[in-house]
Design an enzyme around this catalytic site. Structure first.
Site, PDB file in Angstrom:
ATOM      1  N   LYS A  77       0.844  -1.179   0.000  1.00  0.00           N
ATOM      2  CA  LYS A  77       0.000   0.000   0.000  1.00  0.00           C
ATOM      3  C   LYS A  77       0.892   1.246   0.000  1.00  0.00           C
ATOM      4  O   LYS A  77       2.012   1.208   0.546  1.00  0.00           O
ATOM      5  CB  LYS A  77      -0.885  -0.033   1.257  1.00  0.00           C
ATOM      6  CG  LYS A  77      -1.962   1.038   1.339  1.00  0.00           C
ATOM      7  CD  LYS A  77      -2.818   0.819   2.594  1.00  0.00           C
ATOM      8  CE  LYS A  77      -3.955   1.821   2.728  1.00  0.00           C
ATOM      9  NZ  LYS A  77      -4.796   1.573   3.920  1.00  0.00           N
ATOM     10  N   SER A 152      -9.650   1.299   2.810  1.00  0.00           N
ATOM     11  CA  SER A 152      -8.822   2.185   2.027  1.00  0.00           C
ATOM     12  C   SER A 152      -7.679   1.488   1.301  1.00  0.00           C
ATOM     13  O   SER A 152      -7.026   2.101   0.458  1.00  0.00           O
ATOM     14  CB  SER A 152      -8.228   3.259   2.939  1.00  0.00           C
ATOM     15  OG  SER A 152      -7.387   2.662   3.921  1.00  0.00           O
ATOM     16  N   SER A 176      -9.867  -1.394   6.874  1.00  0.00           N
ATOM     17  CA  SER A 176      -9.362  -1.124   5.523  1.00  0.00           C
ATOM     18  C   SER A 176      -8.692  -2.278   4.808  1.00  0.00           C
ATOM     19  O   SER A 176      -8.329  -2.126   3.637  1.00  0.00           O
ATOM     20  CB  SER A 176      -8.384   0.043   5.556  1.00  0.00           C
ATOM     21  OG  SER A 176      -9.102   1.242   5.517  1.00  0.00           O
TER      22      SER A 176
HETATM   23  N1  GLN Z   1     -13.135   3.286   6.492  1.00  0.00           N
HETATM   24  C1  GLN Z   1     -12.527   3.699   7.725  1.00  0.00           C
HETATM   25  C2  GLN Z   1     -12.164   5.167   7.637  1.00  0.00           C
HETATM   26  O1  GLN Z   1     -12.498   5.753   6.680  1.00  0.00           O
HETATM   27  C3  GLN Z   1     -11.347   2.853   8.046  1.00  0.00           C
HETATM   28  C4  GLN Z   1     -10.145   3.213   7.292  1.00  0.00           C
HETATM   29  C5  GLN Z   1      -8.978   2.353   7.618  1.00  0.00           C
HETATM   30  O2  GLN Z   1      -9.120   1.272   8.200  1.00  0.00           O
HETATM   31  N2  GLN Z   1      -7.803   2.858   7.312  1.00  0.00           N
HETATM   32  O3  GLN Z   1     -11.565   5.710   8.498  1.00  0.00           O
END
Ligand code: GLN
Length: 479
Positions: A77, A152, A176
């Site tokens: 990532k 994400s 994510s």
């Molecule tokens: N969807 C969650 C957020 O927007 C989690 C994101 C993540 O786990 N990095 O914060």
């Protein structure tokens, strides 16, 4: 792509590494096959926008007996620090930024012989559940390019789902890795908080952030986690605990295993097709000797409100460094404050800006006690729910990973609705317990994941159940 090179990516990472160590597969063969696959995907009709950077010079070192990942191509990532390829976090703020050092997880992968071939697209600073919030454009789901891959860590999920790599790293703050794994029909593992060093992972919300792993199959994810787990003196929150052999769980029977079915994860509003898939998953584990028991995690419904206080609060502090002085391309404005304003308002996208505003608000004098402190108290209750359930004799819990399969690009425009995607996953980040998503079947042709949650530092039991689920469902998991 030739048939011979594609088969290198079709076998488990552990088998590929064994072949490389034995000399029957060349040390660069799989990485070259992966690069061919990237070119094919990029040239394809449904350009997925998952891979942003490649390292054409990356090669395997070492390939000796100690190299658990000899010759195995891996994607990262965009928020893992690397000295080659930008660490851009899906943001204009870090466009072209090359880190001066490498994340511990990346160093460990390289030391095990992995070939770090690419960095992937992501929601800006890991904020999002759809990968529509990247400054470099949305990522698309390879199973249906009109749909999101989840976020994400969507770029890394797609790299695995599209057959580029068997193992990719992502990060988790609220789901994510598990959520995109569910949407893309692959495996995603978030270990216990402290199991893997966060050194060199660009911080979002430090008390919730985890390094996490995607695998094409359970075994790929187990091997990936095995290599990166362990204590690191550079991360004071990393735990000094022995790391068990996760892959040894693959053949262990389930007799004696108690699987919890937390009732709060099966609300009456849940799509009955999701419940059906979960019931089949429970049956699969039962058929292999496990016992299923109802449990309650009573504070589950508070997870999203608590998460959206704590995560933005920590983010507003962590992201203060992107100010045009320490990090980020400096923009001109009126005086010092004007420079900060111009740099930050042009560098950050709307979702990041929203989080920073929210976080600054909940931490401000007068609101700190009402929001931030209270959220921390409720977080302790959520953690206690898990401690109590596992103390009552449950070894692992099974829930849906997400309430729905992958949605269409642009379909969710309300931020609150987007936040609800993490309803089943954010609890494990708040409590720090390990959790993973394993494919359990499809709805209308779209993948759905089963989430397995275990007690702190008990990833081994979680993997035992995951291997059994994968084995028991067989091809049904992808139908
Ligand atoms: N969807 C969650 C957020 O927007 C989690 C994101 C993540 O786990 N990095 O914060």
């Amino acid at each position: 792509m030739s048939a011979a090179s594609s088969s290198l990516l079709d076998i488990r990472a552990a088998d590929l590494a064994a072949n490389v160590r034995a000399g029957t597969t060349g040390a660069s063969d799989a990485a070259n096959a992966a690069r061919e696959r990237i070119a094919a995907v990029k040239a394809g009709p449904e350009f997925l926008n998952a891979i942003l950077h490649q390292d054409p010079a990356a090669e395997s070192a070492p390939t000796d007996a100690s190299a658990a990942l000899a010759g195995v191509p891996v994607a990262l990532k965009g928020n893992f620090s690397t000295v080659v390829m930008p660490t851009d976090c899906g943001s204009r703020m870090l466009e072209g930024y090359i880190a001066p050092y490498e994340a511990t997880a990346v160093r460990k992968l390289r030391a095990a012989g992995a070939v770090i071939i690419a960095k992937t697209n992501m929601d800006e600073f890991a904020m999002g559940s759809s990968n529509e919030h990247s400054a470099f454009g949305p990522v698309r789901n390879p199973l249906d390019p009109e749909r999101v891959p989840g976020g994400s860590s969507g770029g890394s999920a797609v790299a695995v789902a599209a057959g580029v790599v068997r193992i990719a790293l992502g990060s988790e703050t609220g789901g994510s890795v598990r959520q995109p794994a569910s949407f893309c029909g692959i495996v995603g593992v978030k270990p216990t908080y402290g199991r893997v060093s966060r050194y060199g992972l660009v911080a979002f919300a430090s008390s919730l952030d985890h390094v996490a792993v995607f695998g094409k199959e359970v075994d790929d994810a187990a091997l990936g986690l095995q290599v990166i787990a362990g204590h690191d003196e550079r991360d004071s929150t990393s735990a000094d605990r022995p790391v068990p052999d996760y892959r040894a769980e693959s053949a262990k029977p389930l007799k004696g295993l108690v699987v919890g079915r937390p009732r709060e994860y099966f609300p009456s509003s849940l799509d009955p097709r999701v419940v059906e898939l979960c019931d089949r998953a429970f049956d699969t584990l039962r058929a292999q000797g496990a016992q299923v028991r109802d449990v309650s995690l009573p504070n589950t419904d508070l997870a999203i409100p608590v998460y959206y206080i704590i995560a933005p609060a920590e983010a507003s502090s962590n992201l203060a460094r992107f100010d045009g002085v320490r990090y980020g391309p400096r923009k001109t404005g009126d005086g010092l404050v004007g420079m900060y304003e111009a740099t930050r308002s042009q560098g950050f996208g709307p979702e990041v800006t929203r989080r920073i505003l929210l976080g600054t608000y909940v931490l401000s004098a007068g609101y700190y006690d009402a929001y931030y402190k209270r959220a921390q108290e409720v977080r302790a209750l959520i953690t206690h729910d898990f401690t109590a359930a596992f103390a009552s004799g449950v070894h692992v819990m099974l829930t849906p990973t997400t309430p729905t399969p992958a949605f269409r690009l642009g379909a969710v425009s309300d931020p609150y609705e987007m936040y609800m995607n993490d309803i089943f996953t954010a609890t494990a980040n708040l409590a720090g317990v390990p959790a993973m998503s394993v494919p359990m079947g499809r709805i209308g042709g779209l993948p759905m994941g089963a989430q397995l949650i275990a007690g702190s530092f008990d990833e081994a039991t979680m993997f035992r159940a995951a291997y059994a689920l994968e084995r028991g469902l067989g091809a049904e998991a992808h139908r």
